[in-house]
Write a protein that holds these residues in place. Structure first.
Motif, PDB file in Angstrom:
ATOM      1  N   THR A   7     -21.899 -14.187 -40.462  1.00  0.00           N
ATOM      2  CA  THR A   7     -21.989 -13.642 -39.103  1.00  0.00           C
ATOM      3  C   THR A   7     -23.418 -13.222 -38.781  1.00  0.00           C
ATOM      4  O   THR A   7     -23.948 -13.537 -37.707  1.00  0.00           O
ATOM      5  N   LEU A   8     -24.046 -12.526 -39.715  1.00  0.00           N
ATOM      6  CA  LEU A   8     -25.425 -12.089 -39.488  1.00  0.00           C
ATOM      7  C   LEU A   8     -26.367 -13.281 -39.358  1.00  0.00           C
ATOM      8  O   LEU A   8     -27.288 -13.268 -38.527  1.00  0.00           O
ATOM      9  N   CYS A 181      -7.186 -10.342 -33.568  1.00  0.00           N
ATOM     10  CA  CYS A 181      -8.645 -10.318 -33.656  1.00  0.00           C
ATOM     11  C   CYS A 181      -9.261 -11.455 -32.847  1.00  0.00           C
ATOM     12  O   CYS A 181     -10.306 -11.284 -32.211  1.00  0.00           O
ATOM     13  N   LEU A 182      -8.607 -12.627 -32.846  1.00  0.00           N
ATOM     14  CA  LEU A 182      -9.119 -13.746 -32.056  1.00  0.00           C
ATOM     15  C   LEU A 182      -9.081 -13.415 -30.568  1.00  0.00           C
ATOM     16  O   LEU A 182     -10.021 -13.729 -29.825  1.00  0.00           O
ATOM     17  N   VAL A 212     -18.343 -19.033 -20.006  1.00  0.00           N
ATOM     18  CA  VAL A 212     -19.197 -19.527 -21.089  1.00  0.00           C
ATOM     19  C   VAL A 212     -19.140 -18.587 -22.292  1.00  0.00           C
ATOM     20  O   VAL A 212     -19.066 -19.034 -23.444  1.00  0.00           O
ATOM     21  N   GLY A 213     -19.154 -17.285 -22.038  1.00  0.00           N
ATOM     22  CA  GLY A 213     -19.105 -16.326 -23.138  1.00  0.00           C
ATOM     23  C   GLY A 213     -17.813 -16.407 -23.925  1.00  0.00           C
ATOM     24  O   GLY A 213     -17.822 -16.385 -25.164  1.00  0.00           O
ATOM     25  N   ALA A 214     -16.689 -16.522 -23.223  1.00  0.00           N
ATOM     26  CA  ALA A 214     -15.401 -16.630 -23.906  1.00  0.00           C
ATOM     27  C   ALA A 214     -15.318 -17.924 -24.705  1.00  0.00           C
ATOM     28  O   ALA A 214     -14.857 -17.938 -25.858  1.00  0.00           O
ATOM     29  N   GLY A 215     -15.766 -19.028 -24.099  1.00  0.00           N
ATOM     30  CA  GLY A 215     -15.753 -20.301 -24.814  1.00  0.00           C
ATOM     31  C   GLY A 215     -16.640 -20.271 -26.043  1.00  0.00           C
ATOM     32  O   GLY A 215     -16.273 -20.787 -27.109  1.00  0.00           O
ATOM     33  N   ALA A 216     -17.806 -19.649 -25.913  1.00  0.00           N
ATOM     34  CA  ALA A 216     -18.721 -19.550 -27.048  1.00  0.00           C
ATOM     35  C   ALA A 216     -18.112 -18.716 -28.168  1.00  0.00           C
ATOM     36  O   ALA A 216     -18.251 -19.046 -29.356  1.00  0.00           O
ATOM     37  N   ALA A 217     -17.425 -17.645 -27.816  1.00  0.00           N
ATOM     38  CA  ALA A 217     -16.809 -16.784 -28.830  1.00  0.00           C
ATOM     39  C   ALA A 217     -15.733 -17.536 -29.605  1.00  0.00           C
ATOM     40  O   ALA A 217     -15.681 -17.479 -30.842  1.00  0.00           O
ATOM     41  N   VAL A 218     -14.871 -18.241 -28.883  1.00  0.00           N
ATOM     42  CA  VAL A 218     -13.784 -18.973 -29.543  1.00  0.00           C
ATOM     43  C   VAL A 218     -14.341 -20.052 -30.468  1.00  0.00           C
ATOM     44  O   VAL A 218     -13.904 -20.200 -31.619  1.00  0.00           O
ATOM     45  N   LEU A 219     -15.318 -20.811 -29.988  1.00  0.00           N
ATOM     46  CA  LEU A 219     -15.872 -21.891 -30.800  1.00  0.00           C
ATOM     47  C   LEU A 219     -16.679 -21.346 -31.981  1.00  0.00           C
ATOM     48  O   LEU A 219     -16.699 -21.955 -33.057  1.00  0.00           O
ATOM     49  N   ALA A 220     -17.335 -20.207 -31.795  1.00  0.00           N
ATOM     50  CA  ALA A 220     -18.072 -19.608 -32.910  1.00  0.00           C
ATOM     51  C   ALA A 220     -17.118 -19.178 -34.020  1.00  0.00           C
ATOM     52  O   ALA A 220     -17.374 -19.418 -35.209  1.00  0.00           O
ATOM     53  N   VAL A 221     -16.031 -18.539 -33.636  1.00  0.00           N
ATOM     54  CA  VAL A 221     -15.029 -18.128 -34.627  1.00  0.00           C
ATOM     55  C   VAL A 221     -14.435 -19.351 -35.313  1.00  0.00           C
ATOM     56  O   VAL A 221     -14.260 -19.380 -36.541  1.00  0.00           O
ATOM     57  N   LEU A 222     -14.131 -20.381 -34.522  1.00  0.00           N
ATOM     58  CA  LEU A 222     -13.564 -21.603 -35.091  1.00  0.00           C
ATOM     59  C   LEU A 222     -14.546 -22.255 -36.060  1.00  0.00           C
ATOM     60  O   LEU A 222     -14.161 -22.691 -37.158  1.00  0.00           O
ATOM     61  N   GLY A 223     -15.812 -22.321 -35.672  1.00  0.00           N
ATOM     62  CA  GLY A 223     -16.813 -22.921 -36.546  1.00  0.00           C
ATOM     63  C   GLY A 223     -16.966 -22.161 -37.852  1.00  0.00           C
ATOM     64  O   GLY A 223     -17.039 -22.760 -38.930  1.00  0.00           O
ATOM     65  N   GLN A 224     -17.008 -20.835 -37.762  1.00  0.00           N
ATOM     66  CA  GLN A 224     -17.120 -20.040 -38.981  1.00  0.00           C
ATOM     67  C   GLN A 224     -15.880 -20.196 -39.854  1.00  0.00           C
ATOM     68  O   GLN A 224     -15.977 -20.306 -41.083  1.00  0.00           O
ATOM     69  N   LEU A 225     -14.719 -20.228 -39.220  1.00  0.00           N
ATOM     70  CA  LEU A 225     -13.469 -20.362 -39.967  1.00  0.00           C
ATOM     71  C   LEU A 225     -13.403 -21.708 -40.687  1.00  0.00           C
ATOM     72  O   LEU A 225     -13.055 -21.776 -41.874  1.00  0.00           O
ATOM     73  N   MET A 247     -22.384 -23.566 -39.104  1.00  0.00           N
ATOM     74  CA  MET A 247     -21.271 -24.237 -38.431  1.00  0.00           C
ATOM     75  C   MET A 247     -20.905 -23.512 -37.139  1.00  0.00           C
ATOM     76  O   MET A 247     -20.610 -24.144 -36.113  1.00  0.00           O
ATOM     77  N   ALA A 248     -20.918 -22.187 -37.163  1.00  0.00           N
ATOM     78  CA  ALA A 248     -20.599 -21.418 -35.961  1.00  0.00           C
ATOM     79  C   ALA A 248     -21.590 -21.728 -34.843  1.00  0.00           C
ATOM     80  O   ALA A 248     -21.204 -21.939 -33.686  1.00  0.00           O
ATOM     81  N   VAL A 249     -22.867 -21.770 -35.176  1.00  0.00           N
ATOM     82  CA  VAL A 249     -23.896 -22.050 -34.167  1.00  0.00           C
ATOM     83  C   VAL A 249     -23.761 -23.475 -33.645  1.00  0.00           C
ATOM     84  O   VAL A 249     -23.882 -23.729 -32.440  1.00  0.00           O
ATOM     85  N   ALA A 250     -23.501 -24.424 -34.539  1.00  0.00           N
ATOM     86  CA  ALA A 250     -23.373 -25.825 -34.125  1.00  0.00           C
ATOM     87  C   ALA A 250     -22.141 -26.031 -33.243  1.00  0.00           C
ATOM     88  O   ALA A 250     -22.185 -26.794 -32.268  1.00  0.00           O
ATOM     89  N   PHE A 251     -21.046 -25.363 -33.555  1.00  0.00           N
ATOM     90  CA  PHE A 251     -19.823 -25.516 -32.768  1.00  0.00           C
ATOM     91  C   PHE A 251     -20.007 -25.017 -31.334  1.00  0.00           C
ATOM     92  O   PHE A 251     -19.384 -25.534 -30.405  1.00  0.00           O
ATOM     93  N   VAL A 252     -20.840 -24.006 -31.152  1.00  0.00           N
ATOM     94  CA  VAL A 252     -21.013 -23.404 -29.826  1.00  0.00           C
ATOM     95  C   VAL A 252     -21.902 -24.260 -28.927  1.00  0.00           C
ATOM     96  O   VAL A 252     -21.794 -24.196 -27.696  1.00  0.00           O
ATOM     97  N   ALA A 253     -22.762 -25.078 -29.516  1.00  0.00           N
ATOM     98  CA  ALA A 253     -23.749 -25.833 -28.738  1.00  0.00           C
ATOM     99  C   ALA A 253     -23.148 -26.642 -27.585  1.00  0.00           C
ATOM    100  O   ALA A 253     -23.677 -26.605 -26.465  1.00  0.00           O
ATOM    101  N   PRO A 254     -22.051 -27.386 -27.780  1.00  0.00           N
ATOM    102  CA  PRO A 254     -21.520 -28.177 -26.656  1.00  0.00           C
ATOM    103  C   PRO A 254     -21.092 -27.340 -25.456  1.00  0.00           C
ATOM    104  O   PRO A 254     -21.305 -27.743 -24.308  1.00  0.00           O
ATOM    105  N   ILE A 255     -20.488 -26.167 -25.691  1.00  0.00           N
ATOM    106  CA  ILE A 255     -20.034 -25.355 -24.557  1.00  0.00           C
ATOM    107  C   ILE A 255     -21.226 -24.760 -23.818  1.00  0.00           C
ATOM    108  O   ILE A 255     -21.190 -24.595 -22.590  1.00  0.00           O
ATOM    109  N   VAL A 256     -22.302 -24.454 -24.534  1.00  0.00           N
ATOM    110  CA  VAL A 256     -23.504 -23.947 -23.872  1.00  0.00           C
ATOM    111  C   VAL A 256     -24.131 -25.056 -23.022  1.00  0.00           C
ATOM    112  O   VAL A 256     -24.549 -24.825 -21.882  1.00  0.00           O
TER     113      VAL A 256
END
Length: 269
Positions: A7-8, A181-182, A212-225, A247-256
């Motif tokens: 996460t950090l 938590c999700l 965008v913020g909600a989508g980024a949060a979901v994809l970040a959690v999914l990527g980390q998971l 993985m979390a950062v890469a997963f968020v890129a498309p929604i951004v």
């Protein structure tokens, strides 16, 4: 501990991308390549019994990431011979994501060559190639951060996405039921995105920040998971937090990137 570490790392990478977006596109490209290399430095593929399967994947994923980033940064490289240039090149003033397909094509070629060089009998060939190509696709997707900087949303949409990512992953650390938590992470991401959208000097609404913020949060959690599942319990500590964070950062890129394209929609501005 690995969840906190990943996460950090994700927060640090997203923060650096945001700062770079306000400075220079080349700096964004450099950070994106770092994310892609962290994705490429993935844990080995294992079977259902825990046995390691020979899976050369670093070269394929790294090539995909670099090719996607270079083509996003320099879309003129997609120009063909005189008279048959790709139509996408003329539309790059709003950012582009077209470098993903040629990047994955290059990665498939590299992955097949890597398989030819294996000397272990090439067991589990389909799984091994599939693993390498999957990582290559994720690495290529990370170039979406650079495409977002080039879009009409500019650095502000990157900040919104990074805020959603950060808020979502921080709340995901809470020791409560994962489904609850999700939901909380999604709400936190929406709040983080809305807060940034409300203060930046750009043509975006709070509603845009929420989406965008909600989508980024979901994809970040999914990527980390997904990253944590792929790592497994026996991975080196550096891989255990480095790979899921990337993985979390890469997963968020498309929604951004998508947010940067949708900022012109009347109801979002």
């Amino acid at each position: 501990m690995s969840r906190l570490g990943s996460t950090l790392l994700a927060l640090a990478l997203a923060g650096v991308i945001t700062l770079a977006a306000h400075a220079d596109e080349l700096m964004v490209a450099a950070v994106v390549v770092l994310v892609q290399l962290l994705v490429a430095a993935s844990p080995p593929l294992t079977s259902a019994t825990g046995d390691v399967i020979g899976s050369p994947r670093f070269a394929a994923a790294a090539v995909a990431g670099v090719v996607a980033t270079v083509l996003t940064y320099q879309p003129d490289l997609l120009q063909g011979a005189g008279g048959n240039s790709a139509d996408v090149v003329g539309a790059t003033d709003t950012g582009m994501f077209a470098g993903v397909l040629p990047a994955v094509m290059a990665a498939v070629f590299v992955a097949l060559v890597a398989q030819m060089l294996r000397k272990d009998g090439r067991g589990q060939l389909v799984s091994s190639v599939g693993y390498a190509v999957t990582l290559a696709v994720v690495a290529a997707f990370a170039a979406g951060w650079l495409g977002a900087v080039q879009s009409l949303g500019d650095a502000d949409v990157v900040a919104v996405g990074a805020a959603g990512l950060g808020a979502g992953l921080l709340v995901w650390l809470l020791p409560v039921d994962r489904w609850i938590c999700l939901s909380l992470s999604t709400l936190a991401g929406a709040a983080g995105g809305a807060a940034v959208a409300a203060v930046v000097d750009a043509a975006m609404t709070v509603f845009f920040g929420v989406l965008v913020g909600a989508g980024a949060a979901v994809l970040a959690v999914l990527g980390q998971l997904v990253g944590r599942i792929m790592v497994g319990p026996t991975a080196h500590p550096a891989v255990a937090w480095g790979f899921p964070g990337a993985m979390a950062v890469a997963f968020v890129a498309p929604i951004v990137y998508l947010g940067g394209q949708l900022i012109t929609v009347p109801m979002l501005r």
